[in-house]
Design a protein around this motif. Structure first.
Motif, PDB file in Angstrom:
ATOM      1  N   LEU A 194       0.811  -1.216   0.000  1.00 18.72           N
ATOM      2  CA  LEU A 194       0.000   0.000   0.000  1.00 18.72           C
ATOM      3  C   LEU A 194       0.846   1.269   0.000  1.00 18.72           C
ATOM      4  O   LEU A 194       0.322   2.357  -0.255  1.00 18.72           O
ATOM      5  CB  LEU A 194      -0.941   0.013   1.215  1.00 18.72           C
ATOM      6  N   ARG A 195       2.147   1.135   0.318  1.00 18.28           N
ATOM      7  CA  ARG A 195       3.061   2.293   0.345  1.00 18.28           C
ATOM      8  C   ARG A 195       2.518   3.396   1.245  1.00 18.28           C
ATOM      9  O   ARG A 195       2.580   4.579   0.926  1.00 18.28           O
ATOM     10  CB  ARG A 195       3.300   2.833  -1.070  1.00 18.28           C
ATOM     11  N   ILE A 196       1.974   3.008   2.387  1.00 15.93           N
ATOM     12  CA  ILE A 196       1.406   3.987   3.301  1.00 15.93           C
ATOM     13  C   ILE A 196       2.453   4.364   4.354  1.00 15.93           C
ATOM     14  O   ILE A 196       3.129   3.494   4.907  1.00 15.93           O
ATOM     15  CB  ILE A 196       0.119   3.455   3.958  1.00 15.93           C
ATOM     16  N   THR A 197       2.601   5.656   4.607  1.00 12.37           N
ATOM     17  CA  THR A 197       3.552   6.137   5.599  1.00 12.37           C
ATOM     18  C   THR A 197       3.076   5.703   6.982  1.00 12.37           C
ATOM     19  O   THR A 197       1.929   5.945   7.359  1.00 12.37           O
ATOM     20  CB  THR A 197       3.668   7.670   5.542  1.00 12.37           C
ATOM     21  N   THR A 198       3.953   5.039   7.734  1.00  9.17           N
ATOM     22  CA  THR A 198       3.553   4.401   8.982  1.00  9.17           C
ATOM     23  C   THR A 198       4.489   4.778  10.123  1.00  9.17           C
ATOM     24  O   THR A 198       5.712   4.763   9.958  1.00  9.17           O
ATOM     25  CB  THR A 198       3.543   2.861   8.820  1.00  9.17           C
ATOM     26  N   VAL A 199       3.897   5.105  11.272  1.00  7.99           N
ATOM     27  CA  VAL A 199       4.671   5.293  12.508  1.00  7.99           C
ATOM     28  C   VAL A 199       4.207   4.229  13.493  1.00  7.99           C
ATOM     29  O   VAL A 199       3.017   4.114  13.793  1.00  7.99           O
ATOM     30  CB  VAL A 199       4.477   6.700  13.105  1.00  7.99           C
ATOM     31  N   TYR A 200       5.148   3.464  13.983  1.00  6.41           N
ATOM     32  CA  TYR A 200       4.867   2.271  14.788  1.00  6.41           C
ATOM     33  C   TYR A 200       5.532   2.425  16.151  1.00  6.41           C
ATOM     34  O   TYR A 200       6.688   2.838  16.233  1.00  6.41           O
ATOM     35  CB  TYR A 200       5.442   1.062  14.039  1.00  6.41           C
ATOM     36  N   VAL A 201       4.818   2.100  17.196  1.00  6.69           N
ATOM     37  CA  VAL A 201       5.367   2.170  18.555  1.00  6.69           C
ATOM     38  C   VAL A 201       5.489   0.761  19.111  1.00  6.69           C
ATOM     39  O   VAL A 201       4.544  -0.040  19.029  1.00  6.69           O
ATOM     40  CB  VAL A 201       4.452   3.013  19.470  1.00  6.69           C
ATOM     41  N   THR A 202       6.658   0.423  19.669  1.00  3.33           N
ATOM     42  CA  THR A 202       6.844  -0.888  20.283  1.00  3.33           C
ATOM     43  C   THR A 202       7.989  -0.834  21.296  1.00  3.33           C
ATOM     44  O   THR A 202       8.868   0.019  21.211  1.00  3.33           O
ATOM     45  CB  THR A 202       7.135  -1.977  19.227  1.00  3.33           C
ATOM     46  N   HIS A 203       7.951  -1.762  22.251  1.00  2.00           N
ATOM     47  CA  HIS A 203       9.087  -1.957  23.153  1.00  2.00           C
ATOM     48  C   HIS A 203       9.869  -3.209  22.742  1.00  2.00           C
ATOM     49  O   HIS A 203      10.889  -3.525  23.338  1.00  2.00           O
ATOM     50  CB  HIS A 203       8.600  -2.115  24.601  1.00  2.00           C
ATOM     51  N   ASP A 204       9.362  -3.904  21.700  1.00  2.00           N
ATOM     52  CA  ASP A 204       9.954  -5.168  21.242  1.00  2.00           C
ATOM     53  C   ASP A 204      10.995  -4.874  20.164  1.00  2.00           C
ATOM     54  O   ASP A 204      10.655  -4.535  19.035  1.00  2.00           O
ATOM     55  CB  ASP A 204       8.838  -6.071  20.696  1.00  2.00           C
ATOM     56  N   GLN A 205      12.272  -5.035  20.503  1.00  2.00           N
ATOM     57  CA  GLN A 205      13.328  -4.696  19.541  1.00  2.00           C
ATOM     58  C   GLN A 205      13.331  -5.626  18.334  1.00  2.00           C
ATOM     59  O   GLN A 205      13.681  -5.198  17.231  1.00  2.00           O
ATOM     60  CB  GLN A 205      14.704  -4.701  20.232  1.00  2.00           C
ATOM     61  N   SER A 206      12.882  -6.881  18.485  1.00  2.00           N
ATOM     62  CA  SER A 206      12.808  -7.788  17.333  1.00  2.00           C
ATOM     63  C   SER A 206      11.794  -7.285  16.309  1.00  2.00           C
ATOM     64  O   SER A 206      12.038  -7.332  15.101  1.00  2.00           O
ATOM     65  CB  SER A 206      12.430  -9.207  17.781  1.00  2.00           C
ATOM     66  N   GLU A 207      10.648  -6.806  16.803  1.00  2.00           N
ATOM     67  CA  GLU A 207       9.638  -6.225  15.913  1.00  2.00           C
ATOM     68  C   GLU A 207      10.200  -5.033  15.169  1.00  2.00           C
ATOM     69  O   GLU A 207      10.019  -4.877  13.962  1.00  2.00           O
ATOM     70  CB  GLU A 207       8.412  -5.777  16.726  1.00  2.00           C
ATOM     71  N   ALA A 208      10.864  -4.147  15.903  1.00  2.00           N
ATOM     72  CA  ALA A 208      11.410  -2.936  15.294  1.00  2.00           C
ATOM     73  C   ALA A 208      12.419  -3.277  14.208  1.00  2.00           C
ATOM     74  O   ALA A 208      12.387  -2.717  13.106  1.00  2.00           O
ATOM     75  CB  ALA A 208      12.061  -2.060  16.366  1.00  2.00           C
ATOM     76  N   LEU A 209      13.312  -4.214  14.481  1.00  2.00           N
ATOM     77  CA  LEU A 209      14.337  -4.589  13.507  1.00  2.00           C
ATOM     78  C   LEU A 209      13.709  -5.261  12.290  1.00  2.00           C
ATOM     79  O   LEU A 209      14.150  -5.051  11.155  1.00  2.00           O
ATOM     80  CB  LEU A 209      15.369  -5.522  14.152  1.00  2.00           C
ATOM     81  N   ALA A 210      12.660  -6.066  12.503  1.00  2.00           N
ATOM     82  CA  ALA A 210      12.042  -6.819  11.409  1.00  2.00           C
ATOM     83  C   ALA A 210      11.218  -5.937  10.482  1.00  2.00           C
ATOM     84  O   ALA A 210      11.152  -6.189   9.279  1.00  2.00           O
ATOM     85  CB  ALA A 210      11.166  -7.937  11.982  1.00  2.00           C
ATOM     86  N   LEU A 211      10.587  -4.890  11.017  1.00  2.00           N
ATOM     87  CA  LEU A 211       9.597  -4.139  10.251  1.00  2.00           C
ATOM     88  C   LEU A 211      10.104  -2.840   9.645  1.00  2.00           C
ATOM     89  O   LEU A 211       9.594  -2.397   8.618  1.00  2.00           O
ATOM     90  CB  LEU A 211       8.402  -3.799  11.161  1.00  2.00           C
ATOM     91  N   SER A 212      11.071  -2.200  10.255  1.00  2.00           N
ATOM     92  CA  SER A 212      11.299  -0.768  10.030  1.00  2.00           C
ATOM     93  C   SER A 212      12.287  -0.437   8.929  1.00  2.00           C
ATOM     94  O   SER A 212      13.303  -1.108   8.762  1.00  2.00           O
ATOM     95  CB  SER A 212      11.794  -0.127  11.331  1.00  2.00           C
ATOM     96  N   HIS A 213      11.975   0.664   8.211  1.00  2.00           N
ATOM     97  CA  HIS A 213      12.987   1.308   7.380  1.00  2.00           C
ATOM     98  C   HIS A 213      13.922   2.117   8.272  1.00  2.00           C
ATOM     99  O   HIS A 213      15.136   2.143   8.056  1.00  2.00           O
ATOM    100  CB  HIS A 213      12.336   2.254   6.359  1.00  2.00           C
ATOM    101  N   SER A 214      13.355   2.804   9.271  1.00  2.00           N
ATOM    102  CA  SER A 214      14.133   3.596  10.223  1.00  2.00           C
ATOM    103  C   SER A 214      13.572   3.398  11.620  1.00  2.00           C
ATOM    104  O   SER A 214      12.374   3.158  11.792  1.00  2.00           O
ATOM    105  CB  SER A 214      14.097   5.088   9.870  1.00  2.00           C
ATOM    106  N   ILE A 215      14.470   3.531  12.611  1.00  2.00           N
ATOM    107  CA  ILE A 215      14.100   3.353  14.012  1.00  2.00           C
ATOM    108  C   ILE A 215      14.615   4.544  14.812  1.00  2.00           C
ATOM    109  O   ILE A 215      15.758   4.990  14.610  1.00  2.00           O
ATOM    110  CB  ILE A 215      14.707   2.056  14.593  1.00  2.00           C
ATOM    111  N   ALA A 216      13.777   5.053  15.715  1.00  2.00           N
ATOM    112  CA  ALA A 216      14.222   6.035  16.704  1.00  2.00           C
ATOM    113  C   ALA A 216      14.174   5.350  18.066  1.00  2.00           C
ATOM    114  O   ALA A 216      13.109   4.934  18.518  1.00  2.00           O
ATOM    115  CB  ALA A 216      13.326   7.265  16.701  1.00  2.00           C
ATOM    116  N   VAL A 217      15.336   5.203  18.698  1.00  2.00           N
ATOM    117  CA  VAL A 217      15.403   4.586  20.022  1.00  2.00           C
ATOM    118  C   VAL A 217      15.243   5.687  21.065  1.00  2.00           C
ATOM    119  O   VAL A 217      15.985   6.678  21.040  1.00  2.00           O
ATOM    120  CB  VAL A 217      16.729   3.838  20.233  1.00  2.00           C
TER     121      VAL A 217
END
Length: 366
Positions: A194-217
């Motif tokens: 869908l190429r939709i701009t997404t902001v995702y919140v998580t405390h799970d670092q595996s999720e963040a690494l698996a899903l993200s183009h960019s991460i803000a810690v």
């Protein structure tokens, strides 16, 4: 596409004390990118997301999507949440139990400010249900869906209005481990298609690494580092990031001088003199902390010919199926190494440890 500048958000807690939830938070998310706010509970990531959604009013800063400013303290702009046009999925899916799948997905179209014909609603709903692979369940009672299907229905309901921005607040945390892993692939596929701009919140670092183009810690209301998933993992900017994202070995050391490359330094550590990498401007005699990932602690029963080679002893080991965690004693220090199960060195045996300078990161000690 999304720009957050100098965001400050604070509120009183139950004792009347001021909680500084977001402190000078700034970042940009390009069109079509998947951006994750990652951090422990209470670090300010959900407050930042809610500020973007308009569910909280920050004390200062500016939030814009494209050319449209939705919040600005200096210009006294605050666009109400229902007028921002963003899609949001919460940790609890908030599925309407008295509606079937189709009716749940259609609800935003029926109550929104714009009127749609029955055919337009049907077309839009079936399109999003197909995208989340629920089209065959359109007539099913929403409460009869599995947890993963309910999560996809919540996504469909957020997407049906074709929002400029999709905001996701820990949407997978209520799922069991295997379903959560499957849903990561679903989310990644959906966002890519869908190429939709997404902001995702998580405390799970595996999720963040698996899903993200960019991460803000984030930590204590502040962004510690922003970067691509591999950059965050391979070149953490400080001790907090190295410790929170993944598993690592920490070693104390003192800088001896510059190394062979511009960003390398020779240090005297707890396990000997080694060469390391650092993005900090280090000087001789600076106290530093070294971070070495377990998978970068190479083990061999014969002495390797390259890298920094140290002789140790297998202290403990734990078989984990796809890998084995070795605790290797080097003098008074124990390093964790994660290796393939084919390495079967017995406890108490001599083993050689190889480290490579480009995998050893140094940060200034606090």
């Amino acid at each position: 596409m999304l720009k957050v500048q100098g965001l400050f958000t604070e509120y009183p807690n139950e004792r009347g004390q001021i909680v500084r939830a977001a402190q000078d938070v700034s970042f940009e998310v390009p069109q079509g990118q998947f951006f994750t706010l990652l951090g422990p509970s209470g670090c300010g990531k959900t407050t930042t997301l809610r500020s973007i959604a308009g569910l909280e009013r920050p004390r200062a800063g500016e939030i814009s999507v494209g050319e449209r400013v939705v919040y600005s303290s200096s210009r006294n702009v605050f666009v109400a949440p229902n007028r921002r046009g963003f899609g949001m999925v919460f940790q609890s899916y908030a599925i309407w139990p008295h509606m079937n799948v189709f009716e749940n997905a259609a609800f935003p179209l029926q109550v929104g400010g714009r009127r749609f014909s029955k055919q337009e609603i049907r077309d839009k709903v079936l399109r999003v249900l197909t995208a989340v692979q629920l089209e065959q369940f359109a007539d099913r009672e929403a409460t009869k869906l599995s947890g993963g299907q309910q999560q996809r229905l919540a996504l469909a309901r957020a997407l049906v209005m074709e929002p400029q921005l999709l905001l996701l607040d820990e949407p997978l945390s209520n799922l069991d481990a295997k379903l959560r892993e499957r849903m990561r692939f679903e989310l990644k596929r959906l966002q890519r298609d869908l190429r939709i701009t997404t902001v995702y919140v998580t405390h799970d670092q595996s999720e963040a690494l698996a899903l993200s183009h960019s991460i803000a810690v984030m930590s204590e209301g502040r962004i510690q580092q922003i970067g691509a998933a591999r950059e965050i993992y391979d070149r953490p900017g400080n001790r907090f990031v190295a410790d929170f994202v993944g598993t690592t070995n920490f070693l104390e050391a003192t800088v001896l001088g510059p190394g062979a490359n511009p960003s390398s330094f020779r240090v005297r550590s707890e396990i000997g003199d080694i060469e390391v990498q650092s993005d900090d401007a280090l000087r001789r005699d600076d106290r530093v902390i070294l971070s070495v990932r377990p998978e970068d602690v190479e083990l061999s029963e014969t002495r390797p010919e390259s890298g920094i080679v140290l002789e140790g002893r297998v202290d403990q080991k734990v078989f984990l199926g796809e890998c084995v965690d070795f605790q290797v004693r080097l003098g008074e220090r124990v390093l964790l190494s994660r290796r393939h199960p084919s390495l079967r060195t017995p406890i108490g045996s001599t083993i050689y440890v190889a480290l490579h300078s480009d995998k050893c990161m140094a940060f200034k000690a606090d």
